[in-house]
Structures are given as C-alpha cells and as structure tokens.
Design a protein around this motif. Structure first.
Motif, PDB file in Angstrom:
ATOM      1  N   GLU A 179     -15.515 -10.248  -9.363  1.00 53.36           N
ATOM      2  CA  GLU A 179     -15.175 -12.034  -9.035  1.00 53.36           C
ATOM      3  C   GLU A 179     -16.065 -12.266  -8.819  1.00 53.36           C
ATOM      4  O   GLU A 179     -16.855 -11.709  -8.132  1.00 53.36           O
ATOM      5  N   GLU A 180     -15.577 -13.428  -7.877  1.00 52.61           N
ATOM      6  CA  GLU A 180     -16.565 -14.278  -7.067  1.00 52.61           C
ATOM      7  C   GLU A 180     -15.580 -13.386  -5.735  1.00 52.61           C
ATOM      8  O   GLU A 180     -14.413 -13.878  -5.674  1.00 52.61           O
ATOM      9  N   ALA A 181     -16.224 -14.102  -4.561  1.00 55.82           N
ATOM     10  CA  ALA A 181     -16.117 -13.525  -3.351  1.00 55.82           C
ATOM     11  C   ALA A 181     -16.476 -13.763  -2.054  1.00 55.82           C
ATOM     12  O   ALA A 181     -17.908 -14.177  -1.877  1.00 55.82           O
ATOM     13  N   ASP A 182     -15.602 -13.664  -1.289  1.00 51.88           N
ATOM     14  CA  ASP A 182     -16.189 -14.263   0.332  1.00 51.88           C
ATOM     15  C   ASP A 182     -16.041 -13.054   1.833  1.00 51.88           C
ATOM     16  O   ASP A 182     -14.786 -12.905   2.034  1.00 51.88           O
ATOM     17  N   PRO A 183     -16.929 -12.995   1.987  1.00 50.17           N
ATOM     18  CA  PRO A 183     -17.201 -11.561   2.976  1.00 50.17           C
ATOM     19  C   PRO A 183     -16.383 -11.917   4.135  1.00 50.17           C
ATOM     20  O   PRO A 183     -14.874 -11.209   5.016  1.00 50.17           O
ATOM     21  N   TRP A 184     -16.331 -13.485   4.772  1.00 50.97           N
ATOM     22  CA  TRP A 184     -15.506 -13.534   6.033  1.00 50.97           C
ATOM     23  C   TRP A 184     -14.098 -13.961   5.675  1.00 50.97           C
ATOM     24  O   TRP A 184     -13.113 -13.591   6.112  1.00 50.97           O
ATOM     25  N   LEU A 185     -13.509 -13.599   4.244  1.00 50.83           N
ATOM     26  CA  LEU A 185     -12.274 -13.105   3.897  1.00 50.83           C
ATOM     27  C   LEU A 185     -12.091 -11.792   3.634  1.00 50.83           C
ATOM     28  O   LEU A 185     -10.491 -11.385   4.115  1.00 50.83           O
ATOM     29  N   ASP A 186     -12.696 -11.466   3.106  1.00 44.96           N
ATOM     30  CA  ASP A 186     -12.920 -10.058   2.225  1.00 44.96           C
ATOM     31  C   ASP A 186     -12.361  -8.728   3.742  1.00 44.96           C
ATOM     32  O   ASP A 186     -11.633  -7.879   3.479  1.00 44.96           O
ATOM     33  N   LEU A 187     -13.275  -8.975   4.426  1.00 47.77           N
ATOM     34  CA  LEU A 187     -13.367  -8.281   5.440  1.00 47.77           C
ATOM     35  C   LEU A 187     -12.834  -8.425   6.964  1.00 47.77           C
ATOM     36  O   LEU A 187     -13.157  -8.930   7.288  1.00 47.77           O
ATOM     37  N   PHE A 188     -12.092  -7.591   7.834  1.00 51.29           N
ATOM     38  CA  PHE A 188     -11.777  -7.660   8.720  1.00 51.29           C
ATOM     39  C   PHE A 188     -12.293  -6.343   9.634  1.00 51.29           C
ATOM     40  O   PHE A 188     -12.924  -5.848   9.289  1.00 51.29           O
ATOM     41  N   ILE A 189     -12.943  -7.610  10.832  1.00 48.47           N
ATOM     42  CA  ILE A 189     -13.356  -7.409  11.676  1.00 48.47           C
ATOM     43  C   ILE A 189     -13.308  -6.602  12.691  1.00 48.47           C
ATOM     44  O   ILE A 189     -12.688  -7.742  13.611  1.00 48.47           O
ATOM     45  N   GLU A 190     -13.190  -5.569  13.565  1.00 49.71           N
ATOM     46  CA  GLU A 190     -12.489  -5.148  15.455  1.00 49.71           C
ATOM     47  C   GLU A 190     -13.589  -4.383  15.765  1.00 49.71           C
ATOM     48  O   GLU A 190     -14.613  -3.862  15.553  1.00 49.71           O
ATOM     49  N   LEU A 191     -13.455  -4.573  17.517  1.00 49.53           N
ATOM     50  CA  LEU A 191     -13.902  -3.440  18.392  1.00 49.53           C
ATOM     51  C   LEU A 191     -13.063  -2.917  18.756  1.00 49.53           C
ATOM     52  O   LEU A 191     -12.297  -3.180  19.177  1.00 49.53           O
ATOM     53  N   LYS A 242     -16.450   1.012  18.816  1.00 54.76           N
ATOM     54  CA  LYS A 242     -16.550   1.320  17.996  1.00 54.76           C
ATOM     55  C   LYS A 242     -16.144   0.166  17.191  1.00 54.76           C
ATOM     56  O   LYS A 242     -14.922  -0.276  17.437  1.00 54.76           O
ATOM     57  N   ILE A 243     -16.667   0.597  16.010  1.00 56.59           N
ATOM     58  CA  ILE A 243     -16.901  -0.859  15.038  1.00 56.59           C
ATOM     59  C   ILE A 243     -16.024  -0.854  14.337  1.00 56.59           C
ATOM     60  O   ILE A 243     -16.313   0.399  13.244  1.00 56.59           O
ATOM     61  N   TYR A 244     -14.411  -1.025  13.809  1.00 59.63           N
ATOM     62  CA  TYR A 244     -13.875  -0.436  12.674  1.00 59.63           C
ATOM     63  C   TYR A 244     -13.971  -2.227  11.541  1.00 59.63           C
ATOM     64  O   TYR A 244     -13.988  -3.308  11.628  1.00 59.63           O
ATOM     65  N   VAL A 245     -14.285  -1.816  10.178  1.00 66.38           N
ATOM     66  CA  VAL A 245     -14.795  -2.742   9.454  1.00 66.38           C
ATOM     67  C   VAL A 245     -13.582  -2.425   7.834  1.00 66.38           C
ATOM     68  O   VAL A 245     -13.339  -0.572   7.533  1.00 66.38           O
ATOM     69  N   GLU A 246     -11.986  -3.219   7.912  1.00 66.84           N
ATOM     70  CA  GLU A 246     -11.211  -2.421   6.431  1.00 66.84           C
ATOM     71  C   GLU A 246     -11.471  -3.727   6.045  1.00 66.84           C
ATOM     72  O   GLU A 246     -11.333  -4.794   6.150  1.00 66.84           O
ATOM     73  N   ASP A 247     -10.984  -3.437   4.740  1.00 60.23           N
ATOM     74  CA  ASP A 247     -10.353  -5.098   3.644  1.00 60.23           C
ATOM     75  C   ASP A 247      -9.476  -5.325   3.913  1.00 60.23           C
ATOM     76  O   ASP A 247      -8.432  -4.966   4.481  1.00 60.23           O
ATOM     77  N   SER A 248      -9.145  -6.483   4.369  1.00 60.37           N
ATOM     78  CA  SER A 248      -8.162  -7.350   4.840  1.00 60.37           C
ATOM     79  C   SER A 248      -7.357  -7.479   4.064  1.00 60.37           C
ATOM     80  O   SER A 248      -6.143  -8.342   3.884  1.00 60.37           O
ATOM     81  N   MET A 249      -7.652  -7.384   2.989  1.00 55.14           N
ATOM     82  CA  MET A 249      -6.683  -7.466   1.490  1.00 55.14           C
ATOM     83  C   MET A 249      -5.870  -6.426   0.931  1.00 55.14           C
ATOM     84  O   MET A 249      -4.850  -6.535  -0.211  1.00 55.14           O
ATOM     85  N   SER A 250      -6.444  -5.433   1.349  1.00 54.65           N
ATOM     86  CA  SER A 250      -5.602  -3.947   0.942  1.00 54.65           C
ATOM     87  C   SER A 250      -4.781  -3.258   1.496  1.00 54.65           C
ATOM     88  O   SER A 250      -4.570  -3.702   3.063  1.00 54.65           O
ATOM     89  N   PHE A 251      -3.389  -2.745   1.349  1.00 50.29           N
ATOM     90  CA  PHE A 251      -2.208  -2.032   2.215  1.00 50.29           C
ATOM     91  C   PHE A 251      -2.905  -0.246   2.453  1.00 50.29           C
ATOM     92  O   PHE A 251      -2.013   0.111   2.733  1.00 50.29           O
ATOM     93  N   ASP A 252      -3.869   0.247   1.712  1.00 50.38           N
ATOM     94  CA  ASP A 252      -4.412   0.737   1.834  1.00 50.38           C
ATOM     95  C   ASP A 252      -5.097   1.287   3.081  1.00 50.38           C
ATOM     96  O   ASP A 252      -5.610   0.450   3.401  1.00 50.38           O
ATOM     97  N   ASP A 253      -5.392   2.344   3.109  1.00 52.95           N
ATOM     98  CA  ASP A 253      -6.173   3.738   4.586  1.00 52.95           C
ATOM     99  C   ASP A 253      -8.008   3.019   4.280  1.00 52.95           C
ATOM    100  O   ASP A 253      -8.357   3.887   3.742  1.00 52.95           O
TER     101      ASP A 253
END
Length: 370
Positions: free
Chosen positions: A123-135, A185-196
């Motif tokens: 489908e279509e996707a937007d990284p700013w919505l889909d990816l959760f980025i932390e330090l 460290k930099i963490y990146v995860e799928d903000s729409m998922s309940f999995d690790d």
C-alpha cells in the motif's frame, strides 16, 4: 541427686566388665588413604581435559554478535521498511541554528540523526507515521523526537507518501542532556505493530556489522534508476470519467512542465524546487446536499520514483484555482486546476489519483498522466 547418679554409673561399669568376654568386637574403619602426588596430578589432568572438551562444544559468543546491534550505515528490516541510520551528529547545535534562525537553543544538547528508508509494502505509506525513532542515553533514559521542536535540515515531514520501492532520506532531532551522550544508541521500530520490531544502532560501532549480518550496509541498496511503472488495466486516459464519491470526475489536461504557465499566472509565484505540474479537472456533483470539491476530493500525483505527491507541494496560484469554485448543489458542475511541485525524475510516467477524502472505502480513480 548427685550421689545417686555416681552410684548408678559405678554399677554400670561393673556390669560391663563382667560381660566383657561376650560383647561383640567393634572394628574401626580404616582411615582414608592420603592421596599421592601422582593421583592428584592425574585427577587434575582429567578435570582439565573435561573443561577443554566442554569449551570446544559450546564456544562463547562475542558480545557484539549476541547484542544484534548495528553500526552506522548498517541496515535492518523494520516493519515494511528497510532502514539505515547513516549519520549521527551528537552536537548539532550549530547545524540546527543554521537550518532555521527561529530554532531556539536546546535545554541540553541537540542530536541530529539521518536515516535512509525504503518502503517494501504493497500500500502507500508515510515514514513519519510508521516509524518510531528514539535515542537511548547513557543515563539509562530513552528520549523520543518530541524532545526536539527545532526545524531540521531535511525534516521527515517533507517526505511524500511512498509506494512500493519508494525511498526517502530524512533527519530527526533530539534535545538530550550532555551526560546522556557518552555511549547513546538509536532505536527504530514499527509504530503500528505490537510485535518486537526494534532495531538498534550502536554509535560507537564503525559500521562493520552491516546489513542483515553480511557487513555491507551501502552495497545492498539498489542505486540504479527504478523501472517505469506500467499502465494498469483500470487506468483512464486523459478525458476519461469516473465516479468518485458523490462526483463524476474527468481529468481533462495534464501539463507536466507548467513552470512558464504558473509564472505567467502570478508574478509572485516562486520558482519550483523541482518542476510544476498543472492538472485540470471537470466535476459534476451528484449528491443531495451541498458540497465543495476542494473539501471532498483528494487529488495526488503518483510519480515514477515510487512517491506520491499531494497538492500541498505546490503553493503557487493556478490559473483556475479550486478555491474559486462555489459550493455546489445537485447537478452542479465546476472546472478547476491544481498544481504539484515534483522532481523531474518523477515525471517519466506519472499517474493522477482522485479519491473521496471523506470516505474510508477505496474510491480512488486513476488517470494516466501522459
């Protein structure tokens, strides 16, 4: 009491002496043998051999292999994205001040993180919505991007919607105490998922631990030009009509290079960052209530670079702007145009999407852009 006990003890002694010949002999156990030096050495040799055999069967893993952390440039699969953290500026105070003079000084220290992403979904996707980025700081705290309100040089908010294979480069920032930056460290995860789905980048790693464990972060990226998208069976030619929500819609003209047209329309129109595209539409409203096409219809340009651009990319005044269309009632008709500011390389075989902005159903109609 005491004389009685003494007397009893003497009587017992006399009885035992009289019966001594019939009492069984109690043999004393042999004392344990004292180990000789030779046997001690043999046992030590056996213990050493056993230890060596055990270590040979289960070798200890290096710490970096157990951690699964990536170095800068390493790539990971995060949800529907292939993600690489390409650069981290631990002191980005000057960089953010240069990016926008209205950026305020940080409470701690600005950190600027650059990422490359490729969208692999259908489908279509937007990284700013889909990816959760932390330090993750060395102070045992985790900071997200909400800590930094500064405008970055290549903000994720400027990334257009991506389609399958679409790529984007952007940066995010953090405002972090200096004492947290000893080994972050930099963490990146799928903000729409309940999995690790979390991937971790270690900023002290030189990047030798690369993509998917093969040590090649950059080489895995396909840098060749993307193939031109083929026309789909349900796509309309210019002039074709489709039912979109309560409207009958026709895309009547597409000017892929409208730079001169928009400059002639209004002298205050600025030059495009890429190239102006001007799209003209005819619509007829078929509903029962009143309606406004600029609210009801969402119009996009799908580029050949696997990105989708909406009309917010173009701030120029068009010759026949949709904002001049009055409210329509049943049977009302209108003609208007919208514009896009699109990179030239996205215009090899673009498509025009029109859908009902008020519907959650798939109401999209597609026109060939050439």
């Amino acid at each position: 009491m005491r004389p009685f006990l003494i007397g009893a003890a003497i009587a017992a002694t006399v009885v035992l002496s009289a019966c001594g010949s019939d009492a069984p002999e109690v043999s004393q156990a042999d004392p344990p043998a004292t180990p000789t030096q030779e046997s001690t050495q043999d046992e030590a040799t056996v213990a050493q051999d056993t230890a060596e055999d055990t270590s040979a069967e289960e070798p200890a893993e290096p710490e970096e292999e157990r951690s699964g952390e990536l170095g800068l440039g390493g790539i990971a699969e995060v949800g529907d994205y292939t993600v690489a953290v390409t650069e981290v500026q631990l002191n980005a105070n000057d960089a953010l001040q240069a990016a926008n003079s209205f950026n305020e000084a940080p409470e701690g220290q600005y950190v600027l993180v650059s990422l490359d992403v490729t969208y692999n979904g259908d489908e279509e996707a937007d990284p700013w919505l889909d990816l959760f980025i932390e330090l993750a700081g060395s102070d045992a705290r985790v900071y997200d991007t909400s800590t930094c309100m500064a405008v970055t040089p290549n903000t994720v908010m400027d990334v257009p919607t991506l389609t399958a294979g679409g790529q984007a480069t952007f940066d995010v920032c953090f405002d972090v105490p200096q004492e947290a930056l000893d080994n972050p460290k930099i963490y990146v995860e799928d903000s729409m998922s309940f999995d690790d789905t979390r991937a971790i980048w270690n900023l002290q790693d030189d990047g030798s631990t690369g993509a998917r464990g093969d040590g090649a972060a950059e080489d895995d990226q396909d840098t060749e030009d993307k193939p031109v998208a083929e026309n789909g069976p349900d796509e309309l030619a210019i002039g074709g009509t489709a039912e979109v929500g309560d409207y009958t819609v026709a895309v009547t003209e597409v000017q892929l290079n409208a730079n001169d047209a928009l400059q002639a329309t209004n002298s205050f129109n600025e030059a495009p960052e890429g190239q102006y595209v001007l799209v003209s539409l005819d619509v007829t409203y078929n509903g029962d209530e009143e309606a406004d096409p600029w609210l009801d219809l969402f119009i996009e340009l799908a580029g050949s670079d696997a990105r989708v651009y909406d009309t917010s990319t173009c701030m120029a005044v068009t010759p026949n702007t949709v904002m001049d269309v009055p409210t329509l009632t049943a049977g009302g008709q209108a003609t208007f145009d919208v514009c896009f500011d699109v990179p030239q390389e996205a215009l090899d075989n673009p498509k025009i999407y029109v859908e009902d902005s008020m519907s959650f159903d798939d109401t999209r109609a597609i026109w060939q852009g050439q």
